[in-house]
Design a protein around this motif. Sequence first.
Motif, PDB file in Angstrom:
ATOM      1  N   SER B 185     -37.350   9.535  86.542  1.00  0.00           N
ATOM      2  CA  SER B 185     -36.931  10.378  87.666  1.00  0.00           C
ATOM      3  C   SER B 185     -38.046  11.299  88.185  1.00  0.00           C
ATOM      4  O   SER B 185     -38.042  11.617  89.367  1.00  0.00           O
ATOM      5  N   PRO B 186     -39.040  11.728  87.360  1.00  0.00           N
ATOM      6  CA  PRO B 186     -40.126  12.502  87.964  1.00  0.00           C
ATOM      7  C   PRO B 186     -40.862  11.748  89.062  1.00  0.00           C
ATOM      8  O   PRO B 186     -41.436  12.370  89.960  1.00  0.00           O
ATOM      9  N   GLU B 187     -40.856  10.401  88.986  1.00  0.00           N
ATOM     10  CA  GLU B 187     -41.498   9.640  90.056  1.00  0.00           C
ATOM     11  C   GLU B 187     -40.551   9.423  91.218  1.00  0.00           C
ATOM     12  O   GLU B 187     -40.946   9.506  92.378  1.00  0.00           O
ATOM     13  N   PHE B 188     -39.274   9.148  90.918  1.00  0.00           N
ATOM     14  CA  PHE B 188     -38.313   8.922  92.000  1.00  0.00           C
ATOM     15  C   PHE B 188     -38.146  10.191  92.844  1.00  0.00           C
ATOM     16  O   PHE B 188     -38.069  10.135  94.061  1.00  0.00           O
ATOM     17  N   PHE B 189     -38.053  11.351  92.169  1.00  0.00           N
ATOM     18  CA  PHE B 189     -37.720  12.590  92.882  1.00  0.00           C
ATOM     19  C   PHE B 189     -38.860  13.582  92.876  1.00  0.00           C
ATOM     20  O   PHE B 189     -38.666  14.746  93.219  1.00  0.00           O
ATOM     21  N   SER B 190     -40.047  13.160  92.442  1.00  0.00           N
ATOM     22  CA  SER B 190     -41.204  14.035  92.417  1.00  0.00           C
ATOM     23  C   SER B 190     -40.918  15.330  91.652  1.00  0.00           C
ATOM     24  O   SER B 190     -41.207  16.423  92.119  1.00  0.00           O
ATOM     25  N   LEU B 191     -40.337  15.208  90.479  1.00  0.00           N
ATOM     26  CA  LEU B 191     -40.154  16.384  89.618  1.00  0.00           C
ATOM     27  C   LEU B 191     -41.522  16.776  89.045  1.00  0.00           C
ATOM     28  O   LEU B 191     -42.378  15.919  88.841  1.00  0.00           O
ATOM     29  N   THR B 192     -41.709  18.056  88.793  1.00  0.00           N
ATOM     30  CA  THR B 192     -43.067  18.494  88.466  1.00  0.00           C
ATOM     31  C   THR B 192     -43.111  19.335  87.196  1.00  0.00           C
ATOM     32  O   THR B 192     -42.076  19.712  86.635  1.00  0.00           O
ATOM     33  N   GLY B 193     -44.332  19.632  86.773  1.00  0.00           N
ATOM     34  CA  GLY B 193     -44.581  20.612  85.721  1.00  0.00           C
ATOM     35  C   GLY B 193     -44.034  20.188  84.375  1.00  0.00           C
ATOM     36  O   GLY B 193     -44.092  19.031  83.992  1.00  0.00           O
ATOM     37  N   LEU B 194     -43.475  21.158  83.652  1.00  0.00           N
ATOM     38  CA  LEU B 194     -42.990  20.874  82.313  1.00  0.00           C
ATOM     39  C   LEU B 194     -41.825  19.890  82.328  1.00  0.00           C
ATOM     40  O   LEU B 194     -41.633  19.140  81.381  1.00  0.00           O
ATOM     41  N   THR B 195     -41.049  19.886  83.408  1.00  0.00           N
ATOM     42  CA  THR B 195     -39.962  18.910  83.517  1.00  0.00           C
ATOM     43  C   THR B 195     -40.543  17.506  83.487  1.00  0.00           C
ATOM     44  O   THR B 195     -40.040  16.617  82.799  1.00  0.00           O
ATOM     45  N   GLU B 196     -41.618  17.314  84.228  1.00  0.00           N
ATOM     46  CA  GLU B 196     -42.283  16.005  84.265  1.00  0.00           C
ATOM     47  C   GLU B 196     -42.820  15.668  82.879  1.00  0.00           C
ATOM     48  O   GLU B 196     -42.610  14.557  82.370  1.00  0.00           O
ATOM     49  N   ALA B 197     -43.498  16.627  82.249  1.00  0.00           N
ATOM     50  CA  ALA B 197     -44.090  16.355  80.936  1.00  0.00           C
ATOM     51  C   ALA B 197     -42.998  16.033  79.921  1.00  0.00           C
ATOM     52  O   ALA B 197     -43.121  15.086  79.139  1.00  0.00           O
ATOM     53  N   TYR B 198     -41.920  16.816  79.963  1.00  0.00           N
ATOM     54  CA  TYR B 198     -40.835  16.596  79.003  1.00  0.00           C
ATOM     55  C   TYR B 198     -40.192  15.240  79.232  1.00  0.00           C
ATOM     56  O   TYR B 198     -39.942  14.498  78.283  1.00  0.00           O
ATOM     57  N   LEU B 199     -39.931  14.880  80.498  1.00  0.00           N
ATOM     58  CA  LEU B 199     -39.267  13.602  80.769  1.00  0.00           C
ATOM     59  C   LEU B 199     -40.166  12.417  80.441  1.00  0.00           C
ATOM     60  O   LEU B 199     -39.685  11.351  80.073  1.00  0.00           O
ATOM     61  N   THR B 200     -41.478  12.598  80.578  1.00  0.00           N
ATOM     62  CA  THR B 200     -42.391  11.535  80.156  1.00  0.00           C
ATOM     63  C   THR B 200     -42.169  11.204  78.694  1.00  0.00           C
ATOM     64  O   THR B 200     -42.046  10.037  78.305  1.00  0.00           O
ATOM     65  N   TRP B 201     -42.064  12.253  77.869  1.00  0.00           N
ATOM     66  CA  TRP B 201     -41.902  12.004  76.435  1.00  0.00           C
ATOM     67  C   TRP B 201     -40.461  11.722  76.061  1.00  0.00           C
ATOM     68  O   TRP B 201     -40.197  11.070  75.063  1.00  0.00           O
ATOM     69  N   TRP B 202     -39.544  12.178  76.881  1.00  0.00           N
ATOM     70  CA  TRP B 202     -38.140  11.784  76.702  1.00  0.00           C
ATOM     71  C   TRP B 202     -38.037  10.273  76.870  1.00  0.00           C
ATOM     72  O   TRP B 202     -37.393   9.582  76.087  1.00  0.00           O
ATOM     73  N   PHE B 203     -38.716   9.746  77.878  1.00  0.00           N
ATOM     74  CA  PHE B 203     -38.729   8.303  78.095  1.00  0.00           C
ATOM     75  C   PHE B 203     -39.410   7.593  76.935  1.00  0.00           C
ATOM     76  O   PHE B 203     -38.873   6.653  76.358  1.00  0.00           O
ATOM     77  N   ALA B 204     -40.613   8.052  76.600  1.00  0.00           N
ATOM     78  CA  ALA B 204     -41.389   7.362  75.572  1.00  0.00           C
ATOM     79  C   ALA B 204     -40.637   7.344  74.255  1.00  0.00           C
ATOM     80  O   ALA B 204     -40.607   6.338  73.553  1.00  0.00           O
ATOM     81  N   HIS B 205     -39.991   8.452  73.908  1.00  0.00           N
ATOM     82  CA  HIS B 205     -39.259   8.519  72.655  1.00  0.00           C
ATOM     83  C   HIS B 205     -38.043   7.597  72.681  1.00  0.00           C
ATOM     84  O   HIS B 205     -37.789   6.847  71.749  1.00  0.00           O
ATOM     85  N   ASN B 206     -37.297   7.646  73.781  1.00  0.00           N
ATOM     86  CA  ASN B 206     -36.034   6.923  73.808  1.00  0.00           C
ATOM     87  C   ASN B 206     -36.207   5.440  74.036  1.00  0.00           C
ATOM     88  O   ASN B 206     -35.355   4.652  73.628  1.00  0.00           O
ATOM     89  N   VAL B 207     -37.301   5.024  74.685  1.00  0.00           N
ATOM     90  CA  VAL B 207     -37.491   3.590  74.832  1.00  0.00           C
ATOM     91  C   VAL B 207     -37.762   3.005  73.446  1.00  0.00           C
ATOM     92  O   VAL B 207     -37.373   1.882  73.142  1.00  0.00           O
TER      93      VAL B 207
END
Lengths: 316, 468
Positions: B185-207
Amino acid sequence: MAFREYKIGARMFGIAFGTSMFITLYMPAVDIANVSVTATGLHRQLSFGRMGGFGYEDPLLTGVNKPVSVVLKSDPKSGQPIEATNAYVYDAGVPFPNGLTHPRILGKGPSELSNTKGKIGEANNATGAVFIVREVEQNGEMVPYIENATATRGWMPSATLAKVSEADRFHVGKGKIMFVREGCWWCHTLLPEETQDWQYFGAPPMLGDFNGENPTAFGSDRKAPDLTHVGSRNSSREWMTLHFFNPRLVQPHSIMPRYDYLWGDVDANGRKINFSEWYDSYDQYAAGKRIYPPEVPEPAKDSEARALIDFVLNLK
Amino acid sequence: MFKYLFAKNEDIPAGSAAIFFGFSSIMWFIVGTGLGSFNAAKLAFPDFVYGIEMLSFGHMRQVHVLAVILGWISMAFAMAMMYITPALGNTKLWSEKMGVWNCFLWNIGLALGLFLLWMGVTSGREYSDLPWFIDLVVIFGVLFPLGLNVWMTIKTRRTQGIYTTNWFFGAATFMVMIVFLVGNSPEFFSLTGLTEAYLTWWFAHNVLGLWITPVAAAISYYIVPKVTGNPLYSHRIGHLHFWSVVVFYSTPAAHHLMSAPLPEWLKSFASVEGVLILVPAIAFVSNLLLTMTGKWKMFVENVEIKFTISGVLMAIPLNMQGGFQQTRAINWYIHGTGWIVAHAHLALLGFSTFLEAAAVYYGLQTLMRRKLYSLALANFHFWMLLIGFTTYWISMTIAGLIQGAGKIYEVPYIDVVIAEHPYMIARWVGGTMVFLGNCVWLYNMWMTARVGTAIPAGRLPHELAYER
């Protein structure tokens, strides 16, 4: 209905997975959304522009449609000398960063000030704008905000760029694209590790330092020094130029790749760079048959190497 | 393959989609490990290849990672799902034609995505590097048809209950779509900052946690009872495994960012949940090892069991590392070092690859009704993978400990690089062994398809004696 006997299981799955998503997505999102941006965060997002990775304005990551960071020493409108000021020049059509276009990113205080005192609402993408970062004291705290200098002081993008010498221009936005595209962050982190690392590589970032930035490119697999504050440790453009062209010129044991291909075809003087001759001379130098390594060409003004060096020197 | 794309569903032989997926996955495995070996050579010898942008480390590293995850591992999963799900439901795959199309689009989409990534068109987010339009292709063109086939096959089954493996398959195909949708979603909705960083690792962890680990485990829940003939030791423990994966494995994403300025409660919560990952891990390992009771000679004699049980055994160090390395007490020392690289390869190249290789070996023989061409080559493949991986893992773990020590004693970074050099060479040698072993594997499976001994109806491949 073949799923009937699994009705309870399916509901339990929904509850378990839903609760997990609520705790790990909704709660942190609310928490992080309440963070106000710091001055560092404003400088970062204004210098990087809207996207540091793939985006509609720059789909092939060549570094187009990015802002230029400049150091102003005189007022672009009146020509009067002013205190050296970091300004961010967005030419017509260059997309503004997310902090300007999205209401929640800057946080309450900075957002209000940027709109009332900074007049960011008047920034017009069709004509472009020049932004600076300012701070005022509110209730004993310094609150940073963005000032749209095009609206408040009449600084037009083209006039501002015309006033700035080449040495005071930094293609940081384009450089961030290069940093992401060339995968610098696969080895160099932009986030110091805990405790001792903070003494070696500098202060850890604060909560609001990243608002408006995408991607943050923290990196995770560190095979090389942290770069969060590299511009403060080493501000030599000459060293950076040698190091990017061939890291073994300044650090014989480095395992960093050569980034000489970012120089393009010609150097700063418009002369064609003869790479094969350079490689031959360097091999002789590395084999001990030459005393000095061959000269490293100065990167052209619009080269990708120049932008990447600008970006790295501005990581302070 | 192409002739089945426009054939009627009834005219497509059962198992075609799984066979295509099986061979595709082996080919992507060769591509992925070949790139890995090339990248490792550059870390050991930085002037190995230079001056060419497309062959620089920064352009190829992410292609290696995603070729292995989305090509090898996920396609092997799709292969396993397309023959195990119907087999456990005593039925046929819901739509063989959709399976064939799924395989076709998957190969095309992945090739396109990796080509763009190789050119440098990246979102700049680790593991979710693909630009957002490729993410949409992955979600709706790849994962959704796969999930639909699995869910509908489970729904139209002709057995009363649903076996453990199919709970995992059904849930994981659903969860991975949620992970892709939310994590990107940070790419779909251009979320930024710590939200982006957290979701990157949320994805990496959960995949990893909601896709790769549970599906790999689910495969072994099928392979071990099927090949040994022993029933699964305990369905109750299987329940415990399933539910603790859903609850504990989906929550610790923030432990990847312990040094980032994220909210402290989130980091502490993630750290505690991270230790609780040991619950599904212990349930899984003990359940499988107890299922082996009385059949341990197959660990030596049978190639599928050899692969599966090696993978299960590697889950022990994997989860001991994974559970504790993310706590603050250890994380500050080893975070960002080669230790983590070793751990990631223990998860993907050790634990999960060995389980999937068994599924591909077993599935291709069963579906093509052909006995494996050469046991000797299969054993060679096994030992190349195991020795290659072990070399890699030990060298990178040592390199990581050196980096950690260098970090806390404030050693100049270049001295750490010098100290790591021999381990970088060892890692390259290990990775190259894996790559060469896989080339042999593809040859072995190709010859199996062409000249393998035909398996009579009603017999399992391992019941037949080898003729050569």
